[in-house]
Design a protein around this motif. Structure first.
Motif, mmCIF file in Angstrom:
data_model
loop_
_atom_site.group_PDB
_atom_site.id
_atom_site.type_symbol
_atom_site.label_atom_id
_atom_site.label_comp_id
_atom_site.label_asym_id
_atom_site.label_seq_id
_atom_site.Cartn_x
_atom_site.Cartn_y
_atom_site.Cartn_z
ATOM 1 N N ALA A 59 5.087 8.224 1.757
ATOM 2 C CA ALA A 59 5.046 7.019 0.941
ATOM 3 C C ALA A 59 4.669 5.762 1.722
ATOM 4 C CB ALA A 59 6.401 6.811 0.256
ATOM 5 N N LYS B 263 1.024 5.212 -7.161
ATOM 6 C CA LYS B 263 -0.024 5.462 -6.165
ATOM 7 C C LYS B 263 -1.315 4.741 -6.510
ATOM 8 C CE LYS B 263 -2.324 9.371 -3.861
ATOM 9 N NZ LYS B 263 -2.395 10.865 -3.789
ATOM 10 N N ASN B 264 -1.635 4.646 -7.794
ATOM 11 C CA ASN B 264 -2.885 4.014 -8.226
ATOM 12 C C ASN B 264 -2.671 2.583 -8.730
ATOM 13 O OD1 ASN B 264 -4.380 6.397 -7.668
ATOM 14 N ND2 ASN B 264 -3.689 7.276 -9.607
ATOM 15 N N THR C 95 5.565 14.243 0.370
ATOM 16 C CA THR C 95 4.872 12.971 0.199
ATOM 17 C C THR C 95 5.007 12.142 1.472
ATOM 18 O OG1 THR C 95 6.811 11.833 -0.698
ATOM 19 C CG2 THR C 95 5.379 12.968 -2.276
ATOM 20 N N ASP D 124 0.839 -1.197 0.000
ATOM 21 C CA ASP D 124 0.000 0.000 0.000
ATOM 22 C C ASP D 124 0.876 1.249 0.000
ATOM 23 O OD1 ASP D 124 -2.487 1.420 0.157
ATOM 24 O OD2 ASP D 124 -2.046 1.827 2.259
ATOM 25 N N SER D 125 2.171 1.064 0.283
ATOM 26 C CA SER D 125 3.126 2.165 0.182
ATOM 27 C C SER D 125 3.235 2.622 -1.270
ATOM 28 C CB SER D 125 4.497 1.718 0.692
ATOM 29 O OG SER D 125 4.431 1.340 2.051
ATOM 30 N N VAL D 126 3.699 3.846 -1.451
ATOM 31 C CA VAL D 126 3.827 4.420 -2.793
ATOM 32 C C VAL D 126 5.297 4.486 -3.182
ATOM 33 C CG1 VAL D 126 3.315 6.402 -4.268
ATOM 34 C CG2 VAL D 126 1.764 5.807 -2.387
ATOM 35 N N ASP E 165 10.642 9.478 0.066
ATOM 36 C CA ASP E 165 9.688 10.588 0.114
ATOM 37 C C ASP E 165 10.334 11.831 -0.477
ATOM 38 O OD1 ASP E 165 7.095 9.961 1.230
ATOM 39 O OD2 ASP E 165 8.151 9.404 3.060
ATOM 40 N N HIS F 150 2.980 11.913 -12.382
ATOM 41 C CA HIS F 150 2.233 12.774 -11.463
ATOM 42 C C HIS F 150 2.948 14.117 -11.338
ATOM 43 C CE1 HIS F 150 -0.498 9.766 -9.294
ATOM 44 N NE2 HIS F 150 0.124 9.068 -10.241
ATOM 45 N N ASP G 276 -1.064 16.312 -5.031
ATOM 46 C CA ASP G 276 -0.656 15.326 -6.037
ATOM 47 C C ASP G 276 -1.718 15.242 -7.129
ATOM 48 O OD1 ASP G 276 -0.266 12.892 -7.482
ATOM 49 O OD2 ASP G 276 0.803 12.014 -5.801
ATOM 50 N N SER H 66 4.940 7.724 -10.149
ATOM 51 C CA SER H 66 4.318 7.235 -8.923
ATOM 52 C C SER H 66 3.407 6.053 -9.245
ATOM 53 C CB SER H 66 3.498 8.350 -8.268
ATOM 54 O OG SER H 66 2.634 7.836 -7.267
ATOM 55 N N TYR I 218 7.939 6.379 -5.399
ATOM 56 C CA TYR I 218 8.197 7.594 -6.171
ATOM 57 C C TYR I 218 9.565 7.475 -6.842
ATOM 58 C CZ TYR I 218 4.300 9.695 -3.608
ATOM 59 O OH TYR I 218 3.055 9.962 -3.075
#
Length: 627
Positions: free
Chosen positions: A352, A54-55, A350, A32-34, A335, A61, A70, A52, A36
């Protein structure tokens, strides 16, 4: 009686899960961490262009430097990576391939939409730089010849292009000066020797001129960057030390001087846009040590107190008032931070790490060293679970990095943290041949792969047996790419030493892999052959060290994972290994990813893979005791 037994067992299980034990998180929580990656700052200093996931899939981004807001700028199901803003406006460049096949194309996003700048669907492209005036940009592509990357100049307004250098001699093109006049090239003779060349693109014949070589000796010369005023080319070399130093070459006089050196390799060297600041990093025992100097005074820039970790992708705004960078550590993903230099105010843009994970439950690595079979000292990173003790020993995983010639470094690794969180100690082995420890150490495994480096892995198992909190009788080997090769080789050539293995897209047949390298690697072929061997001249030795020819020796359980679009280690490498083991009824599990290549980029696939690692280890490595 049965009820009493169930009560006793339940009580013991609950006692083993008392409140002071660290929480265990599932794979979904860790991923679930992002992530970058990449960083480009807009000309006005207000927007950071990043990659990223993220999705769930890497996309481009924009992050607002003032407040961290973001905004997703691309929404592709193919992993898509940020390249650069255009100077002066809100257009940007990005790159993507198809399912991990590494045939990257370069795209532009403008008011009319998103456009592929590479007309040939089978060609590969790589962004090089914008010109200093922002009116053009430079791209490398193998459209003319699949084996080499030529240089193209694109008009930044019309996107019309011109091929300005035909790379007929298969050089590795490194850097171009801001005024577009000089081009830096390297000829790779072998893995210990590369020569540096300079091309005057305004000359009539554009003949490369040799500027970096050590006659009669093997040494590497590699371009880093041109100076901000087009007076100097800066390059890295190990010609005068066992470690890579930075030297300058004056473009008009040819004078060369040492600029930066240490008892560690230089790992990054650049300048701020204005040229006021010089940024450099050294690879210090797997950790990046950053230094920033005012170029004219030589005074080092003092940064405010920062969280512990490594700083990377340092980027100054055009007015030198804002400094952007990533910071990551063993217990925290990278981050993005913004530092206002006049005020000293630091902003974390961020966050992350997944919200469901307590950072204090994660584990920092400790640098350790152990002796190999020939008394060579081997560095490694050791991760000790918080649950581990002499009375609660934990099974171990030996983590083997890729390469050949890679390095396990400090920094966040979600897979390692996931395994450690679930009660596995991890030793990330930097076997002989790893980078970062000097020239002699790096070359100790040349054409000796599967021998000295594998002996280091066996010695790592002996080392973990000395740890009072480690269960040295339950040890698995795990690695990706070259590390995957070593993991399978460990089971094939030391069949009674390890409990099990995990192979992520590892080489099993070196003859085939070296004969089928992607065409765009032509300039690096001499490097690979000097490192590993020639698939024709060294066929007998390569077959001797290739696990595919020795599968009869493998008896321990093996998990194999493979991206089906991998251009480096072809899927057949895994398929034939798995087929051979299944035929012999060896416990082998095979997991494939149709939309991945050499590595897994999509979050859902990384979660699936992580769950497979843990399930496999729990079944085949963790001791199964009732009490």
């Amino acid at each position: 009686m049965r009820s009493l037994l169930l009560f006793v067992v339940s009580s013991l299980m609950l006692a083993g899960c008392h409140g002071d034990k660290p929480a265990s998180y599932d794979a979904n929580a860790f991923f679930d961490s992002v992530n970058y990656q990449n960083l480009s700052l807009s000309e006005d200093g207000k927007q950071a262009l990043v990659s990223s996931d993220k999705n769930g899939v890497f996309n481009v981004h924009a992050i607002n430097v003032a407040d961290g807001t973001d905004k997703a700028l691309t929404q592709s199901q193919q992993s898509t990576y940020a390249v650069s803003w255009f100077p002066g406006d809100n257009r940007f460049l990005f790159t993507r391939d198809k399912g991990g096949n590494e045939i990257y194309h370069l795209y532009v996003d403008d008011d009319a939409g998103q456009h592929d700048l590479i007309p040939d669907p089978n060609a590969r492209a790589e962004f090089l730089a914008f010109s200093q005036d922002g009116r053009s940009f430079y791209v490398l592509s193998n459209e003319r010849d699949p084996n080499v990357m030529d240089l193209y100049r694109y008009d930044a307004s019309s996107y019309q292009r011109q091929r300005i250098f035909d790379n007929t001699q298969a050089f590795a093109i490194s850097s171009i000066s801001g005024n577009g006049r000089f081009l830096a090239l390297s000829r790779i003779n072998n893995n210990a020797d590369s020569d540096l060349y300079l091309v005057d693109l305004e000359s009539a014949d554009k003949t490369p001129q040799l500027i970096g070589d050590l006659p009669g000796e093997k040494a590497n010369f590699n371009a880093l960057t041109f100076g901000p005023y087009n007076h100097y080319l800066y390059f890295a070399t190990d010609a005068f030390s066992n470690f890579k130093q930075v030297w300058s070459h004056h473009l008009l006089t040819g004078n060369q001087e040492q600029v930066a050196s240490d008892h560690w390799d230089i790992s990054h060297f650049s300048f701020s846009h204005s040229g006021r600041y010089r940024i450099q990093s050294f690879n210090e025992d797997g950790h990046s040590r950053l230094e920033i100097y005012q170029r004219f005074t030589g005074k080092r820039l003092q940064l405010p107190a920062l969280p512990k970790g490594d700083i990377s992708d340092v980027t100054f705004s055009n007015d030198d008032k804002t400094l952007l960078f990533y910071l990551d550590s063993d217990t925290s993903p990278a981050d993005l931070y913004a530092l206002d230099l006049p005020s000293g105010k630091l902003r974390q843009l961020t966050h992350a790490l997944g919200a469901g994970i307590d950072k204090n439950r994660l584990v920092a690595a400790k640098v350790v060293r152990f002796q190999s079979t020939d008394n060579l000292t081997i560095p490694a990173l050791l991760y000790k679970p918080q649950t581990a003790s002499s009375s609660d020993k934990v099974p171990m995983v030996l983590w083997l990095h890729g390469g050949p010639g890679g390095q396990s470094r400090h920094g966040y690794n979600a897979v390692i943290q996931y395994l450690v969180n679930h009660g596995y100690g991890v030793l990330a082995v930097n076997n002989r041949g790893s980078s970062g420890y000097g020239k002699p150490f790096f070359h100790l495994d040349d054409k000796q792969h599967g021998e000295g480096d594998l002996a280091d892995v066996v010695s790592a198992r002996d080392y973990v047996k000395t740890l009072p909190w480690a269960d040295g009788e339950h040890v698995a080997v795990m690695g990706g790419s070259y590390g995957g090769y070593l993991a399978v080789a460990a089971l094939a050539f030391h069949p009674d030493t390890f409990s099990a293995g995990i192979d992520l897209f590892g080489v099993t047949n070196w003859v085939r892999t070296l004969a089928s390298i992607p065409p765009w690697w032509q300039s690096y072929k001499a490097y690979l052959y000097s490192e590993m061997g020639d698939p024709v001249a060294d066929k007998a030795r390569l077959e001797r060290i290739s696990p595919l020819f020795h599968t009869d020796n493998i008896t321990k359980p093996l998990l194999v994972l493979q991206g089906m679009n991998d251009p480096r280690v072809l899927p057949v490498e895994s398929q034939q290994l798995v087929a051979a083991l299944k035929k012999r009824k060896v416990a082998v599990q095979y997991l494939t990813f149709a939309d991945e290549g050499h590595g897994f980029t999509k979050k859902a696939n990384r979660i699936k893979a992580a769950k497979a690692y843990l399930d496999f280890l729990n079944k085949h490595v963790k001791p199964h005791n009732w009490f």
